[in-house]
Design an enzyme around this catalytic site. Structure first.
Site, PDB file in Angstrom:
ATOM      1  N   GLY A 208       3.168  -6.912 -10.267  1.00  0.00           N
ATOM      2  CA  GLY A 208       1.841  -6.484  -9.894  1.00  0.00           C
ATOM      3  C   GLY A 208       0.964  -6.159 -11.094  1.00  0.00           C
TER       4      GLY A 208
ATOM      5  N   ASP B 133       0.518  -3.224 -14.547  1.00  0.00           N
ATOM      6  CA  ASP B 133      -0.157  -2.564 -13.917  1.00  0.00           C
ATOM      7  C   ASP B 133      -0.081  -0.355 -13.576  1.00  0.00           C
ATOM      8  OD1 ASP B 133       2.556  -2.226 -12.209  1.00  0.00           O
ATOM      9  OD2 ASP B 133       1.663  -2.459 -10.718  1.00  0.00           O
TER      10      ASP B 133
ATOM     11  N   ASP C 238       4.848   4.852 -13.869  1.00  0.00           N
ATOM     12  CA  ASP C 238       5.736   5.969 -12.791  1.00  0.00           C
ATOM     13  C   ASP C 238       6.164   6.378 -13.356  1.00  0.00           C
ATOM     14  OD1 ASP C 238       6.222   7.356 -10.780  1.00  0.00           O
ATOM     15  OD2 ASP C 238       6.096   5.654  -9.741  1.00  0.00           O
TER      16      ASP C 238
ATOM     17  N   LYS D  31       0.765   7.582 -13.592  1.00  0.00           N
ATOM     18  CA  LYS D  31       0.871   8.641 -12.279  1.00  0.00           C
ATOM     19  C   LYS D  31       1.021  10.002 -13.330  1.00  0.00           C
ATOM     20  CE  LYS D  31       2.026   6.722  -8.320  1.00  0.00           C
ATOM     21  NZ  LYS D  31       3.419   6.689  -6.999  1.00  0.00           N
TER      22      LYS D  31
ATOM     23  N   VAL E  13       0.393   5.095  -4.169  1.00  0.00           N
ATOM     24  CA  VAL E  13      -0.839   3.751  -4.863  1.00  0.00           C
ATOM     25  C   VAL E  13      -0.441   2.310  -4.659  1.00  0.00           C
ATOM     26  CG1 VAL E  13      -2.076   6.081  -5.954  1.00  0.00           C
ATOM     27  CG2 VAL E  13      -0.045   4.213  -7.575  1.00  0.00           C
TER      28      VAL E  13
ATOM     29  N   ASP F 221       1.753  -2.834  -5.023  1.00  0.00           N
ATOM     30  CA  ASP F 221       2.186  -3.161  -3.326  1.00  0.00           C
ATOM     31  C   ASP F 221       1.985  -2.354  -2.620  1.00  0.00           C
ATOM     32  OD1 ASP F 221       5.191  -3.447  -2.498  1.00  0.00           O
ATOM     33  OD2 ASP F 221       4.661  -3.484  -4.677  1.00  0.00           O
TER      34      ASP F 221
ATOM     35  N   ARG G  11      -1.718  -6.397  -3.036  1.00  0.00           N
ATOM     36  CA  ARG G  11      -2.004  -6.164  -4.451  1.00  0.00           C
ATOM     37  C   ARG G  11      -3.000  -7.401  -4.759  1.00  0.00           C
ATOM     38  NH1 ARG G  11       3.415  -6.008  -7.071  1.00  0.00           N
ATOM     39  NH2 ARG G  11       4.803  -6.069  -6.050  1.00  0.00           N
TER      40      ARG G  11
END
Length: 182
Positions: free
Chosen positions: A52, A107, A110, A138, A161, A167, A173
């Site tokens: 990612g 990336d 979360d 997030k 997202v 992805d 991506r």
């Protein structure tokens, strides 16, 4: 779950654009400047979390003026499932981390389980410090204790997202924006 089961075109029609590339580029440039200030000329190990972070890491690397040593890791807790606990290495770091500063680049932050496990592994390998740079984070209350970004680009709502490295069922991506399903 294949692209036939989850068509990207259908997801795009049911999504909102949160950030376009033109909005993210100056944000990433600013992250590079802040990282330069934090490194104070120290040659850190720039450790990209695959897959990612690939797109973000490339842009961020160009925004950092300090010389860096590059490496990458590929780790998962999920192994094809939707949840998991044990970290499974697909590729461990090769660079010697002992006594070094590691700039761990991902990336998204979360919940942070995998990122925390990779950060802790870097420290176990002898890293002097680990600085975490994420493109996005997030906004929710499920973040595991003891993990956060030292450098973060943008905050996102608590929605699914994708794009800009993230992805949608292994698709999208390379979309030049961050999308969120409605």
């Amino acid at each position: 779950m294949t692209s036939q089961t989850h068509p990207l075109a259908e997801a795009l029609s049911q999504s909102d654009v949160l950030f376009e590339r033109a909005q993210l580029e100056p944000v990433i440039a600013g992250l590079g400047q802040r990282i330069d200030q934090a490194l104070q000329g120290e040659r850190a190990v720039f450790l990209t979390v695959m897959n990612g972070a690939l797109m973000f890491a490339g842009q961020l690397a160009f925004a950092i003026r300090t010389d860096l040593e590059f490496d990458y890791v590929h780790a998962t807790r999920y192994r094809g499932e939707t949840s998991g606990n044990e970290l499974h290495w697909l590729r461990e770091p090769v660079a010697d981390l002992k006594g070094r500063t590691v700039l761990l680049v991902d990336d998204i932050l979360d919940e942070g389980h995998t990122l925390k496990a990779v950060r802790d592994d870097c420290l176990t390998r002898g890293a002097r410090r680990v600085l975490i740079a994420t493109l996005c984070r997030k906004r929710h209350d499920r973040l595991v204790e003891g993990i956060d970004s030292d450098f973060n680009g943008v905050d996102l709502p608590d929605r699914y997202v994708y794009g800009y490295g993230m992805d949608y069922h292994e698709q999208g991506r390379n979309l030049p924006a961050i999308y969120a399903l409605r």
